[in-house]
Motif scaffolding. Sequence first.
Motif, PDB file in Angstrom:
ATOM      1  N   GLU A 318       0.832  -1.210   0.000  1.00  0.00           N
ATOM      2  CA  GLU A 318       0.000   0.000   0.000  1.00  0.00           C
ATOM      3  C   GLU A 318       0.860   1.250   0.000  1.00  0.00           C
ATOM      4  O   GLU A 318       0.556   2.231  -0.712  1.00  0.00           O
ATOM      5  CB  GLU A 318      -0.908  -0.014   1.228  1.00  0.00           C
ATOM      6  CG  GLU A 318      -1.976  -1.100   1.191  1.00  0.00           C
ATOM      7  CD  GLU A 318      -2.780  -1.141   2.487  1.00  0.00           C
ATOM      8  OE1 GLU A 318      -2.405  -0.386   3.413  1.00  0.00           O
ATOM      9  OE2 GLU A 318      -3.733  -1.934   2.563  1.00  0.00           O
ATOM     10  N   ARG A 319       1.924   1.236   0.776  1.00  0.00           N
ATOM     11  CA  ARG A 319       2.816   2.415   0.806  1.00  0.00           C
ATOM     12  C   ARG A 319       3.476   2.615  -0.550  1.00  0.00           C
ATOM     13  O   ARG A 319       3.625   3.753  -1.040  1.00  0.00           O
ATOM     14  CB  ARG A 319       3.861   2.230   1.902  1.00  0.00           C
ATOM     15  CG  ARG A 319       4.785   3.437   2.104  1.00  0.00           C
ATOM     16  CD  ARG A 319       5.589   3.270   3.383  1.00  0.00           C
ATOM     17  NE  ARG A 319       6.457   4.398   3.602  1.00  0.00           N
ATOM     18  CZ  ARG A 319       7.713   4.501   3.187  1.00  0.00           C
ATOM     19  NH1 ARG A 319       8.251   3.490   2.488  1.00  0.00           N
ATOM     20  NH2 ARG A 319       8.434   5.578   3.422  1.00  0.00           N
ATOM     21  N   LEU A 320       3.912   1.515  -1.168  1.00  0.00           N
ATOM     22  CA  LEU A 320       4.538   1.617  -2.485  1.00  0.00           C
ATOM     23  C   LEU A 320       3.546   2.139  -3.524  1.00  0.00           C
ATOM     24  O   LEU A 320       3.910   2.948  -4.396  1.00  0.00           O
ATOM     25  CB  LEU A 320       5.079   0.239  -2.898  1.00  0.00           C
ATOM     26  CG  LEU A 320       5.807   0.172  -4.230  1.00  0.00           C
ATOM     27  CD1 LEU A 320       7.043   1.081  -4.221  1.00  0.00           C
ATOM     28  CD2 LEU A 320       6.237  -1.266  -4.539  1.00  0.00           C
ATOM     29  N   PHE A 321       2.299   1.697  -3.424  1.00  0.00           N
ATOM     30  CA  PHE A 321       1.288   2.180  -4.355  1.00  0.00           C
ATOM     31  C   PHE A 321       1.064   3.683  -4.182  1.00  0.00           C
ATOM     32  O   PHE A 321       0.953   4.430  -5.168  1.00  0.00           O
ATOM     33  CB  PHE A 321      -0.025   1.412  -4.122  1.00  0.00           C
ATOM     34  CG  PHE A 321      -1.140   1.849  -5.008  1.00  0.00           C
ATOM     35  CD1 PHE A 321      -1.177   1.505  -6.363  1.00  0.00           C
ATOM     36  CD2 PHE A 321      -2.171   2.646  -4.499  1.00  0.00           C
ATOM     37  CE1 PHE A 321      -2.215   1.939  -7.178  1.00  0.00           C
ATOM     38  CE2 PHE A 321      -3.201   3.078  -5.326  1.00  0.00           C
ATOM     39  CZ  PHE A 321      -3.236   2.712  -6.672  1.00  0.00           C
ATOM     40  N   THR A 322       1.028   4.123  -2.946  1.00  0.00           N
ATOM     41  CA  THR A 322       0.862   5.571  -2.686  1.00  0.00           C
ATOM     42  C   THR A 322       2.027   6.360  -3.245  1.00  0.00           C
ATOM     43  O   THR A 322       1.854   7.422  -3.886  1.00  0.00           O
ATOM     44  CB  THR A 322       0.724   5.810  -1.177  1.00  0.00           C
ATOM     45  OG1 THR A 322      -0.396   5.068  -0.686  1.00  0.00           O
ATOM     46  CG2 THR A 322       0.520   7.279  -0.887  1.00  0.00           C
ATOM     47  N   LEU A 323       3.242   5.849  -2.996  1.00  0.00           N
ATOM     48  CA  LEU A 323       4.425   6.545  -3.513  1.00  0.00           C
ATOM     49  C   LEU A 323       4.426   6.561  -5.040  1.00  0.00           C
ATOM     50  O   LEU A 323       4.828   7.550  -5.666  1.00  0.00           O
ATOM     51  CB  LEU A 323       5.702   5.882  -2.981  1.00  0.00           C
ATOM     52  CG  LEU A 323       5.952   6.024  -1.467  1.00  0.00           C
ATOM     53  CD1 LEU A 323       7.181   5.229  -1.058  1.00  0.00           C
ATOM     54  CD2 LEU A 323       6.138   7.502  -1.099  1.00  0.00           C
ATOM     55  N   ALA A 324       4.001   5.440  -5.644  1.00  0.00           N
ATOM     56  CA  ALA A 324       3.969   5.385  -7.111  1.00  0.00           C
ATOM     57  C   ALA A 324       2.970   6.404  -7.672  1.00  0.00           C
ATOM     58  O   ALA A 324       3.239   7.071  -8.697  1.00  0.00           O
ATOM     59  CB  ALA A 324       3.608   3.971  -7.568  1.00  0.00           C
ATOM     60  N   GLN A 325       1.823   6.533  -6.989  1.00  0.00           N
ATOM     61  CA  GLN A 325       0.850   7.521  -7.438  1.00  0.00           C
ATOM     62  C   GLN A 325       1.411   8.944  -7.315  1.00  0.00           C
ATOM     63  O   GLN A 325       1.245   9.772  -8.218  1.00  0.00           O
ATOM     64  CB  GLN A 325      -0.438   7.391  -6.627  1.00  0.00           C
ATOM     65  CG  GLN A 325      -1.269   6.157  -6.972  1.00  0.00           C
ATOM     66  CD  GLN A 325      -2.554   6.101  -6.167  1.00  0.00           C
ATOM     67  OE1 GLN A 325      -2.614   6.643  -5.065  1.00  0.00           O
ATOM     68  NE2 GLN A 325      -3.564   5.464  -6.738  1.00  0.00           N
ATOM     69  N   ARG A 326       2.037   9.185  -6.184  1.00  0.00           N
ATOM     70  CA  ARG A 326       2.622  10.511  -5.996  1.00  0.00           C
ATOM     71  C   ARG A 326       3.720  10.766  -7.014  1.00  0.00           C
ATOM     72  O   ARG A 326       3.876  11.880  -7.545  1.00  0.00           O
ATOM     73  CB  ARG A 326       3.183  10.638  -4.576  1.00  0.00           C
ATOM     74  CG  ARG A 326       2.098  10.669  -3.504  1.00  0.00           C
ATOM     75  CD  ARG A 326       2.699  10.596  -2.118  1.00  0.00           C
ATOM     76  NE  ARG A 326       3.625  11.682  -1.902  1.00  0.00           N
ATOM     77  CZ  ARG A 326       4.419  11.816  -0.833  1.00  0.00           C
ATOM     78  NH1 ARG A 326       4.358  10.879   0.112  1.00  0.00           N
ATOM     79  NH2 ARG A 326       5.229  12.842  -0.713  1.00  0.00           N
ATOM     80  N   LEU A 327       4.527   9.726  -7.321  1.00  0.00           N
ATOM     81  CA  LEU A 327       5.604   9.883  -8.287  1.00  0.00           C
ATOM     82  C   LEU A 327       5.065  10.125  -9.700  1.00  0.00           C
ATOM     83  O   LEU A 327       5.587  10.964 -10.448  1.00  0.00           O
ATOM     84  CB  LEU A 327       6.495   8.643  -8.253  1.00  0.00           C
ATOM     85  CG  LEU A 327       7.710   8.640  -9.192  1.00  0.00           C
ATOM     86  CD1 LEU A 327       8.648   9.793  -8.853  1.00  0.00           C
ATOM     87  CD2 LEU A 327       8.467   7.313  -9.107  1.00  0.00           C
ATOM     88  N   SER A 328       4.029   9.384 -10.045  1.00  0.00           N
ATOM     89  CA  SER A 328       3.481   9.564 -11.398  1.00  0.00           C
ATOM     90  C   SER A 328       2.795  10.929 -11.564  1.00  0.00           C
ATOM     91  O   SER A 328       2.755  11.506 -12.647  1.00  0.00           O
ATOM     92  CB  SER A 328       2.485   8.433 -11.707  1.00  0.00           C
ATOM     93  OG  SER A 328       1.401   8.470 -10.778  1.00  0.00           O
ATOM     94  N   ALA A 329       2.232  11.426 -10.460  1.00  0.00           N
ATOM     95  CA  ALA A 329       1.547  12.721 -10.535  1.00  0.00           C
ATOM     96  C   ALA A 329       2.501  13.897 -10.410  1.00  0.00           C
ATOM     97  O   ALA A 329       2.157  15.037 -10.787  1.00  0.00           O
ATOM     98  CB  ALA A 329       0.485  12.792  -9.438  1.00  0.00           C
ATOM     99  N   ALA A 330       3.687  13.663  -9.884  1.00  0.00           N
ATOM    100  CA  ALA A 330       4.618  14.779  -9.647  1.00  0.00           C
ATOM    101  C   ALA A 330       5.013  15.504 -10.957  1.00  0.00           C
ATOM    102  O   ALA A 330       4.977  16.745 -11.011  1.00  0.00           O
ATOM    103  CB  ALA A 330       5.843  14.282  -8.903  1.00  0.00           C
ATOM    104  N   PRO A 331       5.420  14.847 -12.046  1.00  0.00           N
ATOM    105  CA  PRO A 331       5.794  15.596 -13.266  1.00  0.00           C
ATOM    106  C   PRO A 331       4.636  16.418 -13.823  1.00  0.00           C
ATOM    107  O   PRO A 331       4.818  17.547 -14.289  1.00  0.00           O
ATOM    108  CB  PRO A 331       6.205  14.481 -14.238  1.00  0.00           C
ATOM    109  CG  PRO A 331       6.581  13.336 -13.365  1.00  0.00           C
ATOM    110  CD  PRO A 331       5.678  13.415 -12.202  1.00  0.00           C
TER     111      PRO A 331
END
Length: 452
Positions: A318-331
């Motif tokens: 779940e934490r990795l999924f959250t980080l991945a979402q944040r990473l994909s949305a950051a650019p």
Amino acid sequence: MLRNLSSLSNVVVTVTELNRTVRELLEGSLPVLWVSGEISGFKRYGSGHCYFSLKDANAQVRCVMFRNRAALIDFEPREGMHVELRAVVSLYEARGDFQLTVEAMRPAGLGALFEAFEKLKAKLQAEGLFAAERKRALPTFPRAIGIVTSPRAAALRDVLTTLGRRMPGLPVILYPCPVQGAAAAGEIVAAIQRASSRAEVDTLIVCRGGGSIEDLWSFNEEAVARAIAACSMPVISGVGHETDFTIADFVADLRAPTPTAAAELASPDRNQWLNQLQQQRRHLERSFERLLQMRMQRLDSLARRLRHPGEALERQRERLFTLAQRLSAAPTRLIERRQGQLAQAKLRLAHARIDHGYWQNQLSHRQQRLQRALDRTLEQRQARLHNLASRLAALNPTAVLARGYALVEKTDGAVIQQAAQLHAGDRIRVRFADDAVEAAVTSKPAQQQDLF
């Protein structure tokens, strides 16, 4: 009372005065004497007083022994018995009878026996045969008990009855011998030596019933005392009654007041030990129950704290999924923010007089910097995403199993972490990367070895 004997020829006295004077003369002039003779006409009245005559071949004298003195005699006077009396010479005034007022009585020759007893006792004590440090302890649970006594003695029946009551089935070996008479001492010595050489028993009882000092004299012989001292096993002396003491009592490892008491000292009490064992069993059960309850409480506490590895993996996922979402949305957010800044800059540019060529170059330069920044940010986020994916893969049990490891579980799904959790005959499931197999534990593994 007549005070001046020289004037008796001139005075008329009464019979009472005469007898009283004679009694006072006898009691005042003669000391307390020891007198020996033979009992004749012995009578003990209901009052407890004893009356008899003491005689020898040529004379006799009347004797009286009052109740308080007669109660101290430790034997029964009989007609014709030779005795020694400690007496006061007196006169019975009422009848004018010359008599002895007896203070003590003993069988004739008892004084010599006491002298021999004390002499031997002092000799053996000086040699250390009575020393406490040479006394041996009795075994708590003897494998067999030996008895040195006469087969016809009442003491033997008392000992056997007591042993049968206290410890049924305890082997008993009799070493028969006479316990009274001129040859008894030698027979007693031979029986003790026979028991010592055979070594068939753990404890030896030397006993006989009560009697006079002459009856018990065999146990005051030096040979018997030395045989007891040299015996290879502990010896209990149970001779006579509680008030009787013999040399054997002092030499023996333990003295019992009676043969029955000797049997009680030599044998364990079966009922007492069974009761004690029952108490110990109940105490052990209670202790085990308390320990089991403590262990169960501790197990419950550990079970509440223990979490399945799948839960940890789920939280990491779940934490990795959250980080991945944040990473994909950051650019996207960064581009939108830059585009907003660019729009504002264009508005300001539209309202300002500017050198289009200069600002065109600045704009081109800024765009290039922005593109490089976006590229670097995207590379960093992708690298971080790759790192997190690698860490997640490392935590994946399936990936660990793919490297050649196996996961051991009980049939209910509980994970086996230590070999000590397994017992011979337990059913287990061994999980590999591609499949799982059922297995059985055939032996308890050693604590230092791995399960596989």
